[in-house]
Design a protein around this motif. Structure first.
Motif, short mmCIF file in Angstrom:
data_model
loop_
_atom_site.label_atom_id
_atom_site.label_comp_id
_atom_site.label_asym_id
_atom_site.label_seq_id
_atom_site.Cartn_x
_atom_site.Cartn_y
_atom_site.Cartn_z
N PRO A 139 0.77 -1.25 0.00
CA PRO A 139 0.00 0.00 0.00
C PRO A 139 0.80 1.30 0.00
CG PRO A 139 0.19 -0.81 2.24
CD PRO A 139 0.91 -1.80 1.37
N SER A 140 2.13 1.29 0.09
CA SER A 140 2.81 2.56 0.40
C SER A 140 2.99 3.48 -0.80
CB SER A 140 4.20 2.27 1.01
OG SER A 140 5.08 1.81 0.00
N GLY A 141 2.92 2.95 -2.04
CA GLY A 141 3.15 3.79 -3.22
C GLY A 141 4.63 4.12 -3.43
N THR A 142 5.53 3.35 -2.77
CA THR A 142 6.96 3.56 -3.00
C THR A 142 7.46 2.55 -4.05
OG1 THR A 142 7.47 2.09 -1.15
CG2 THR A 142 7.44 4.46 -0.69
N ILE A 143 8.66 2.83 -4.57
CA ILE A 143 9.24 1.90 -5.56
C ILE A 143 10.64 1.50 -5.11
CG2 ILE A 143 7.94 2.74 -7.54
CD1 ILE A 143 10.38 4.45 -8.32
N TRP A 144 11.09 0.37 -5.59
CA TRP A 144 12.46 -0.04 -5.31
C TRP A 144 13.39 0.50 -6.39
CZ3 TRP A 144 13.16 -5.71 -3.18
CH2 TRP A 144 12.57 -5.78 -1.92
#
Ligand code: PMP
Ligand code: GLN
Length: 380
Positions: free
Chosen positions: A170-175
């Motif tokens: 759910p965080s909307g971050t990317i690696w």
């Protein structure tokens, strides 16, 4: 009759709970992730054509071949990566079924599977119903960065699989590329399988590149990629997805898949295959959703919520710690009932319900809905 639950701690998912609450209270529903605008007319027509042209009986077990070819071409075009359409791609009933089937094809009693929290909700029950043990690594708001030394310390001789998800729900971050290189380094010369949940691969913002496992040779050899056409083509109700993996892994996957669903909805597969001939149908998504994210964030910039812009997915997380210290589940429910706006509390995806005072809002909505939702959020 008495029986002991195999999943004693599992209840109804937060997505179902919040969507039902939104309906009951006639609230704007930015909780469960689905668009509130129609699936493309062209795509709908292509599926109808497929029905009218006889694609109404079982598809081949691994999926309609035109669709597998279209998927294979996509990996070549975007990542210069080869997946053989006949041996290395299988069409599934959404990404959920792909994920479940991958886990049940490989995880045995006592095997350890590493997941990163907050984690999408279907990983852990699938691991545990198959007798595996979940090893959780808790990431922290607001950046959700992975500490790779911690990951190294959690790998044991029992580690069977590592589940990753970028862009992250759910965080909307990317690696970043470096994260993938670290994962590759840690798993090299092991028998660990990587399940890379890439359902939001086409929804990534600000010119960033999606870091697919298939871009990293050694990672690719041990990885499954899972994908969802529901997310890509705005029709979550069709439940069509796929997975790809090297042949040796895919052979084992299909042994389970053929007795689990055997094959999935044929006319939808054929329609999607025809639709994908135009690559803009998926390459245009980044801009489409970036505009929605920007609209939403501009409109709530004066509110008391704090945020870092989502880097991918169609979710934006908002920190409400300046508004109240209520538990996030209570606050999400109160917002739905009293303010008529529904969201998803993040604590349910965390280890031991860790509450960072963060809610997830879905912006796959018409501009009109986003405007109305923002007006409410600015009043809270
Ligand atoms: N993984 C993630 C991260 C998701 O957000 C979802 C929901 N789209 C799925 C898997 C499941 O996808 P599907 O609806 O195709 O089963
Ligand atoms: N993937 C959807 C979300 O994250 C939920 C799908 C579901 O309800 N299981 O909101």
């Amino acid at each position: 009759m008495q029986h002991q639950s195999k999943l004693p701690n599992v209840g109804t998912t937060i997505f179902t709970v919040m969507s039902a609450l939104a309906k009951e209270h006639n609230a704007i529903n930015l909780s469960q992730g689905f668009p509130n605008y129609p699936s493309s007319k062209k795509l709908n027509n292509l599926v109808s054509n497929a029905m009218n042209n006889g694609y109404n009986q079982y598809a081949p077990m691994a999926g309609n071949l035109d669709l597998r070819l279209a998927i294979s071409n996509k990996y070549q075009l975007l990542y210069k990566s080869t997946y053989h359409p006949e041996k290395e791609i299988t069409v599934t009933a959404g990404a959920t079924q792909a994920i479940y089937t991958i886990i049940s094809a490989f995880v045995r009693h006592g095997d350890e599977v590493i997941i990163f929290k907050p984690a999408y909700d279907c990983y852990q029950p699938a691991i545990e119903v198959n007798g595996g043990k979940t090893i959780s690594i808790q990431l922290s708001a607001p950046n959700y960065k992975v500490n790779w030394e911690e990951v190294a310390s959690k790998i044991t001789s029992k580690t069977k699989m590592i589940v990753i998800n970028t862009p992250h729900n759910p965080s909307g971050t990317i690696w970043a590329k470096d994260d993938m290189l670290q994962l590759q380094k840690l798993t090299k010369d092991t028998n660990i399988i990587v399940l890379s949940d890439e359902v939001y691969e086409h929804i990534i913002f600000d010119g960033e590149q999606h870091q697919s496992v298939c871009l990293f040779d050694n990672l690719k050899q041990r990885s499954f990629i899972t994908a969802s056409f529901g997310k890509t083509f705005h029709n979550t109700g069709w439940k069509i997805g796929y997975c790809c993996a090297p042949e040796t892994l895919m052979t084992e996957f299909r042994k389970v898949h053929q007795f689990n669903v055997f094959s999935v909805n044929h006319p939808a597969q054929k329609g999607i295959a025809d639709y994908m001939q135009d690559t803009e149908t998926y390459l245009g998504l980044n801009d489409f959703f970036q505009q929605k994210r920007d609209l939403f964030l501009n409109l709530i910039s004066e509110s008391r919520f704090k945020f870092q812009p989502s880097q991918g997915t169609y979710f934006q997380v908002l920190d409400y710690s300046e508004i109240t210290d209520e538990h996030d589940v209570d606050f999400a429910k109160r917002l739905t009932k009293a303010f008529k706006i529904a969201s998803i509390p993040l604590s349910v995806f965390n280890e031991e319900g860790k509450d960072d005072k963060v809610l997830r809002f879905c912006f796959a909505k018409t501009d009109e809905t986003l405007v109305k939702a923002s007006e409410i959020l600015c009043k809270i």
